[in-house]
Scaffold this motif. Structure first.
Motif, short mmCIF file in Angstrom:
data_model
loop_
_atom_site.label_atom_id
_atom_site.label_comp_id
_atom_site.label_asym_id
_atom_site.label_seq_id
_atom_site.Cartn_x
_atom_site.Cartn_y
_atom_site.Cartn_z
N THR A 167 0.84 -1.20 0.00
CA THR A 167 0.00 0.00 0.00
C THR A 167 0.88 1.25 0.00
OG1 THR A 167 -1.94 1.02 1.05
CG2 THR A 167 -0.18 0.26 2.52
N THR A 168 0.26 2.39 -0.27
CA THR A 168 0.99 3.66 -0.30
C THR A 168 0.96 4.34 1.06
OG1 THR A 168 -1.04 4.69 -1.13
CG2 THR A 168 0.63 4.10 -2.76
N ALA A 169 2.01 5.12 1.33
CA ALA A 169 2.14 5.78 2.63
C ALA A 169 2.95 7.06 2.46
CB ALA A 169 2.84 4.86 3.63
N PRO A 170 2.85 7.97 3.45
CA PRO A 170 3.73 9.15 3.44
C PRO A 170 5.19 8.73 3.66
CG PRO A 170 1.87 9.43 4.96
CD PRO A 170 1.91 7.98 4.57
N LEU A 171 6.09 9.69 3.53
CA LEU A 171 7.49 9.44 3.85
C LEU A 171 7.63 9.09 5.32
CD1 LEU A 171 7.81 10.94 1.10
CD2 LEU A 171 9.87 12.00 2.05
N PRO A 172 8.55 8.20 5.66
CA PRO A 172 8.81 7.92 7.07
C PRO A 172 9.43 9.14 7.74
CG PRO A 172 10.46 6.86 5.69
CD PRO A 172 9.42 7.42 4.76
N ARG A 173 9.24 9.25 9.04
CA ARG A 173 9.74 10.43 9.77
C ARG A 173 11.25 10.56 9.67
NH1 ARG A 173 6.22 13.75 11.77
NH2 ARG A 173 4.15 12.95 12.24
N ARG A 174 11.95 9.44 9.55
CA ARG A 174 13.41 9.51 9.45
C ARG A 174 13.86 10.19 8.17
NH1 ARG A 174 11.86 4.48 7.94
NH2 ARG A 174 12.62 3.74 5.92
N GLU A 175 12.94 10.32 7.16
CA GLU A 175 13.29 10.94 5.87
C GLU A 175 12.53 12.23 5.61
OE1 GLU A 175 15.78 8.43 3.81
OE2 GLU A 175 14.03 8.15 2.51
N TYR A 176 11.52 12.48 6.42
CA TYR A 176 10.57 13.55 6.12
C TYR A 176 11.24 14.90 5.93
CZ TYR A 176 6.22 16.16 6.30
OH TYR A 176 5.17 16.98 5.99
N THR A 177 12.21 15.23 6.77
CA THR A 177 12.87 16.54 6.68
C THR A 177 14.15 16.49 5.85
OG1 THR A 177 14.06 16.13 8.75
CG2 THR A 177 11.94 17.26 8.91
N LYS A 178 14.49 15.29 5.35
CA LYS A 178 15.76 15.14 4.64
C LYS A 178 15.61 14.96 3.15
CE LYS A 178 17.95 12.91 8.64
NZ LYS A 178 18.63 11.67 9.13
N ARG A 179 14.44 14.47 2.71
CA ARG A 179 14.26 14.14 1.30
C ARG A 179 13.07 14.88 0.71
NH1 ARG A 179 16.79 9.11 -0.05
NH2 ARG A 179 16.02 9.49 -2.15
N SER A 180 13.27 15.44 -0.49
CA SER A 180 12.17 16.09 -1.19
C SER A 180 12.06 15.59 -2.63
CB SER A 180 12.37 17.62 -1.21
OG SER A 180 13.63 17.95 -1.81
N ASP A 181 12.86 14.55 -2.95
CA ASP A 181 12.86 14.03 -4.32
C ASP A 181 11.84 12.92 -4.54
OD1 ASP A 181 14.28 12.39 -2.63
OD2 ASP A 181 15.87 11.91 -4.07
N TYR A 182 11.11 12.55 -3.50
CA TYR A 182 9.99 11.64 -3.65
C TYR A 182 8.90 12.01 -2.65
CZ TYR A 182 11.30 8.66 0.42
OH TYR A 182 11.57 8.17 1.67
N ASN A 183 7.67 11.61 -2.90
CA ASN A 183 6.56 12.03 -2.04
C ASN A 183 5.64 10.89 -1.60
OD1 ASN A 183 5.45 11.64 -4.56
ND2 ASN A 183 4.40 13.61 -4.67
N ILE A 184 5.97 9.67 -2.00
CA ILE A 184 5.16 8.50 -1.61
C ILE A 184 6.09 7.33 -1.34
CG2 ILE A 184 3.60 6.71 -2.52
CD1 ILE A 184 1.94 8.85 -3.77
N THR A 185 5.78 6.59 -0.29
CA THR A 185 6.45 5.32 -0.05
C THR A 185 5.48 4.20 -0.40
OG1 THR A 185 7.64 6.31 1.82
CG2 THR A 185 7.67 3.92 1.65
N LEU A 186 5.85 3.36 -1.36
CA LEU A 186 5.04 2.18 -1.66
C LEU A 186 5.58 1.06 -0.77
CD1 LEU A 186 2.82 0.92 -3.44
CD2 LEU A 186 4.65 0.14 -4.97
N ARG A 187 4.79 0.72 0.25
CA ARG A 187 5.23 -0.20 1.29
C ARG A 187 4.77 -1.63 1.02
NH1 ARG A 187 6.16 2.53 6.57
NH2 ARG A 187 6.07 0.39 7.33
N ARG A 188 5.71 -2.55 1.06
CA ARG A 188 5.38 -3.98 1.04
C ARG A 188 5.66 -4.49 2.45
NH1 ARG A 188 8.31 -2.71 -3.38
NH2 ARG A 188 7.24 -2.81 -5.40
N ASN A 189 4.60 -4.62 3.22
CA ASN A 189 4.71 -4.96 4.64
C ASN A 189 4.45 -6.44 4.87
OD1 ASN A 189 5.03 -2.24 5.84
ND2 ASN A 189 2.97 -1.91 5.03
#
Length: 303
Positions: A167-189
């Protein structure tokens, strides 16, 4: 005679299938609730591949972290189980409790909110046939706002119990303030129960989504988090925290349930008056009653 025999066979088959389904559901419930308790946790993430044709591209740093986490059973009803994670940090003699993520499990749920980037979750209604025998895992942020959701079946085979979903998700908090080159995490949990606790295994795509364009995978990462059960006495501080604050957070969950029940696309403000929602709700003195909680949450819901 033949008609009676046929009806008897159909009734027997229905009874057998119902019994199998009930047994499977009971196994599912047992697996979900086994994630409760006190755990020593390891958090491990590493970027595995990148697909950017740019020599200046900087991959995310490999992350290794650990902690102590209490998982509280906050709801246990016929078709819903809710687990609240509480992180214990700082000096063990004077620990600080962080209200962490929450995972709700809903049986044969037909209402999903799927992340679409830019703090927008699109509502999707499913049919009963779509979700027959399945459990939706709904994951929430520290302020009980949405994070990601997905529906799949628990699997119990060869002595293993696990649940997998993409499913799709926001950026993880560990990346939220560091990365702006992507805006969705496609998570395989994959969440798998083990003899010592449980494992949260992830294979994620870092996706750039732009209107009118095809999604672009920037990079991929591996996540492997382990939850090893330890004696509950190690998590007494978190248990005490929850006893003191659970009534307030029940009001917060009830308000969010009201918002989700509108069954329409949900767009949230990142900040109101230059302040994030969790900073309002984490106050020890303000936002303690239903009216205040409702007002501040509504201020973040875009009309």
């Amino acid at each position: 005679m033949k008609r009676v025999l046929l009806l008897t066979m159909l009734a027997s088959a229905f009874t057998f299938n119902s019994a199998v389904a009930q047994k499977s559901k009971s196994q599912d419930q047992e697996a979900i609730k086994s994630m409760c308790g006190c755990h020593e946790v390891t958090f491990n993430f590493a970027e595995t591949f990148n697909y950017v044709n740019d020599s200046t591209y900087m991959p995310s740093e490999t992350k290794h972290d650990k902690g102590l986490e209490w998982v509280e059973l906050v709801e246990d009803s016929k078709d819903k189980i809710a687990l609240q994670h509480l992180l214990i940090v700082g000096d063990p003699a004077h620990p600080h409790i962080v209200k962490h993520w929450r995972q709700d499990w809903e049986y044969e749920n037909t209402d999903l909110y799927l992340y679409n980037g830019d703090n927008v979750w699109n509502y999707e209604g499913l049919t009963k046939d779509d979700v027959k025998g399945q459990w939706t895992q709904k994951v929430f942020q520290v302020d009980d706002s949405p994070r990601y959701e997905g529906s799949s079946s628990w699997v119990h085979v060869d002595g293993k119990s696990y649940w997998e979903n993409t499913t799709t998700a926001p950026l993880p908090r560990r990346e939220y303030t560091k990365r702006s080159d992507y805006n969705i995490t496609l998570r395989r949990n994959r969440q798998e129960i083990t003899k010592d606790g449980w494992i949260h295994d992830q294979d994620n795509d870092k996706v750039l989504r732009e209107a009118g364009k095809e999604d672009v995978i920037i990079a991929q990462e591996k996540g492997y988090n382990t939850y090893t059960k330890v004696d509950d006495s190690k998590c007494v501080a978190a248990q005490d925290y929850w006893k003191k604050t659970s009534a307030k957070w029940a009001l917060v969950r009830t308000k969010w349930d009201e918002v989700f029940a509108r069954n329409k696309n949900l767009s949230l403000e990142e900040k109101v008056d230059n302040k994030q929602l969790y900073k309002y709700l984490f106050s020890d003195t303000e936002y303690q009653n239903e009216a205040e909680i409702s007002e501040v949450i509504e201020s973040f819901v875009k009309k």
